[in-house]
Write a protein that holds these residues in place. Sequence first.
Motif, PDB file in Angstrom:
ATOM      1  N   ALA A 160       0.746  -1.164   0.094  1.00 22.59           N
ATOM      2  CA  ALA A 160       0.080  -0.099   0.009  1.00 22.59           C
ATOM      3  C   ALA A 160       0.894   1.216   0.035  1.00 22.59           C
ATOM      4  O   ALA A 160       0.651   2.097  -0.810  1.00 22.59           O
ATOM      5  N   VAL A 161       1.930   1.261   1.004  1.00 23.51           N
ATOM      6  CA  VAL A 161       2.804   2.554   0.932  1.00 23.51           C
ATOM      7  C   VAL A 161       3.380   2.440  -0.383  1.00 23.51           C
ATOM      8  O   VAL A 161       3.512   3.888  -0.953  1.00 23.51           O
ATOM      9  N   LEU A 162       4.155   1.530  -0.772  1.00 25.55           N
ATOM     10  CA  LEU A 162       4.994   1.689  -2.024  1.00 25.55           C
ATOM     11  C   LEU A 162       4.468   1.764  -3.256  1.00 25.55           C
ATOM     12  O   LEU A 162       4.732   2.425  -4.260  1.00 25.55           O
ATOM     13  N   GLY A 163       2.776   1.515  -3.311  1.00 21.81           N
ATOM     14  CA  GLY A 163       2.036   1.598  -4.215  1.00 21.81           C
ATOM     15  C   GLY A 163       1.547   2.985  -4.523  1.00 21.81           C
ATOM     16  O   GLY A 163       0.831   3.489  -5.373  1.00 21.81           O
ATOM     17  N   ALA A 164       1.570   3.807  -3.473  1.00 22.04           N
ATOM     18  CA  ALA A 164       0.763   5.068  -3.321  1.00 22.04           C
ATOM     19  C   ALA A 164       1.579   6.048  -4.264  1.00 22.04           C
ATOM     20  O   ALA A 164       2.760   6.954  -3.774  1.00 22.04           O
ATOM     21  N   THR A 165       1.266   6.132  -5.445  1.00 23.38           N
ATOM     22  CA  THR A 165       2.207   7.133  -6.455  1.00 23.38           C
ATOM     23  C   THR A 165       1.970   8.382  -6.370  1.00 23.38           C
ATOM     24  O   THR A 165       2.925   9.466  -6.672  1.00 23.38           O
ATOM     25  N   TRP A 166       1.038   8.826  -5.450  1.00 27.80           N
ATOM     26  CA  TRP A 166       0.811  10.642  -5.400  1.00 27.80           C
ATOM     27  C   TRP A 166       1.905  10.824  -4.006  1.00 27.80           C
ATOM     28  O   TRP A 166       1.847  11.960  -3.837  1.00 27.80           O
ATOM     29  N   THR A 167       2.644  10.155  -3.467  1.00 25.56           N
ATOM     30  CA  THR A 167       3.545  10.500  -2.483  1.00 25.56           C
ATOM     31  C   THR A 167       4.834   9.683  -2.468  1.00 25.56           C
ATOM     32  O   THR A 167       4.926   8.745  -3.092  1.00 25.56           O
ATOM     33  N   GLU A 168       5.785  10.205  -1.685  1.00 23.38           N
ATOM     34  CA  GLU A 168       6.923   9.311  -1.676  1.00 23.38           C
ATOM     35  C   GLU A 168       6.932   8.306  -0.259  1.00 23.38           C
ATOM     36  O   GLU A 168       6.907   8.601   0.842  1.00 23.38           O
ATOM     37  N   GLY A 169       6.556   7.081  -0.795  1.00 25.12           N
ATOM     38  CA  GLY A 169       6.406   6.003   0.286  1.00 25.12           C
ATOM     39  C   GLY A 169       7.579   5.487   0.683  1.00 25.12           C
ATOM     40  O   GLY A 169       8.457   4.998  -0.286  1.00 25.12           O
ATOM     41  N   ILE A 170       8.026   5.393   1.980  1.00 28.06           N
ATOM     42  CA  ILE A 170       9.393   4.876   2.539  1.00 28.06           C
ATOM     43  C   ILE A 170       8.896   3.754   3.567  1.00 28.06           C
ATOM     44  O   ILE A 170       8.153   4.026   4.334  1.00 28.06           O
ATOM     45  N   VAL A 171       9.333   2.515   3.499  1.00 30.58           N
ATOM     46  CA  VAL A 171       9.249   1.473   4.326  1.00 30.58           C
ATOM     47  C   VAL A 171      10.387   0.989   4.941  1.00 30.58           C
ATOM     48  O   VAL A 171      11.449   0.866   4.489  1.00 30.58           O
ATOM     49  N   LEU A 172      10.318   1.279   6.393  1.00 31.81           N
ATOM     50  CA  LEU A 172      11.372   0.651   7.227  1.00 31.81           C
ATOM     51  C   LEU A 172      11.255  -0.758   7.887  1.00 31.81           C
ATOM     52  O   LEU A 172      10.470  -0.922   8.786  1.00 31.81           O
ATOM     53  N   ARG A 173      12.042  -1.563   7.518  1.00 27.20           N
ATOM     54  CA  ARG A 173      11.749  -2.770   8.044  1.00 27.20           C
ATOM     55  C   ARG A 173      12.967  -2.981   9.106  1.00 27.20           C
ATOM     56  O   ARG A 173      13.999  -3.038   9.005  1.00 27.20           O
TER      57      ARG A 173
END
Length: 309
Positions: A160-173
Amino acid sequence: MRVLVAGATGAMGKQLVPRLTGAGHEVFAMIRSASDKAKTTQLGAVPVIADALDRAAVEAAVRQASPEVVVHQLTAIGHIDTRHFDRSFAATDRLRIEGTDNLLAAARAAGVRRFVAQSNGAFTYGRTGGPVKTEQDPLDPAPIPPMAPMIAAVKHLENAVLGATWTEGIVLRYGAFYGPGTSMAPGSEQLEMIRKRKFPVVGDGGGVWSFVHIADAAEATVAALEHGDRGVYNIVDDDPAPVAEWLPELATMLDAKKPMRVPRFVGRLAAGPAGVVLMTELRGASNAKAKRELGWRPAHSSWRQGFQV
């Protein structure tokens, strides 16, 4: 920047909010009830009230804060009972699915330009191949049933976060947290179990764990918020280690006897199938990308030193 932190009163939030305010950001904290207002004010944030599972309330809170960046740190992880792993993560799974969707919808409506979200790199990578994984490696494609809902929720959040093209999605594992406020804080139940020899090494103890001190994870989060690029970052220390290595060493630090060793079938009876996976099949994570792209260096480069602080 104006930053909204969802999950500001948890172990991570308590470390993160003061660092954000200290760096000059204007911080808003999304809290579930008015009783948490004093806590967030003491941390230096402006409280806004919303239940993360109530979409209308979340939209109102985000609209009130009008942030440039949203930081999603929502979890509800208490004591983890490996015999009932799915139950232990059920509330957090819901936050990672419904809470994420609600925050993203509200962020889109408010024109948020960057969205940073907490994910899990400690228990989620595929259990085949080498002992240490990078961000390019897949999350477990075939988890055991007790761990499947947790991993599915993590995948939902990340997609969901990475697929949100309208914003810069950053995922921290993030790796397995230790330090103040975590399940491996000094005096915690988990460390007491190790001290009392109630935390055995199961099977060969070949499961590789990646740890990260909660303060280092907070520093990495600030770095990602300020200059990270869209994508995934492993936030772990420099020293992934198998259970057969870190557990006896930690016992020594606690002035405890070496942990007992039990065969897999005994471990399965005592800790359930998830406990056996955590002890024998887990894969660690590499922090090379976060160090290279975020300019981040964990102050506690290894759990070997960090646990002694």
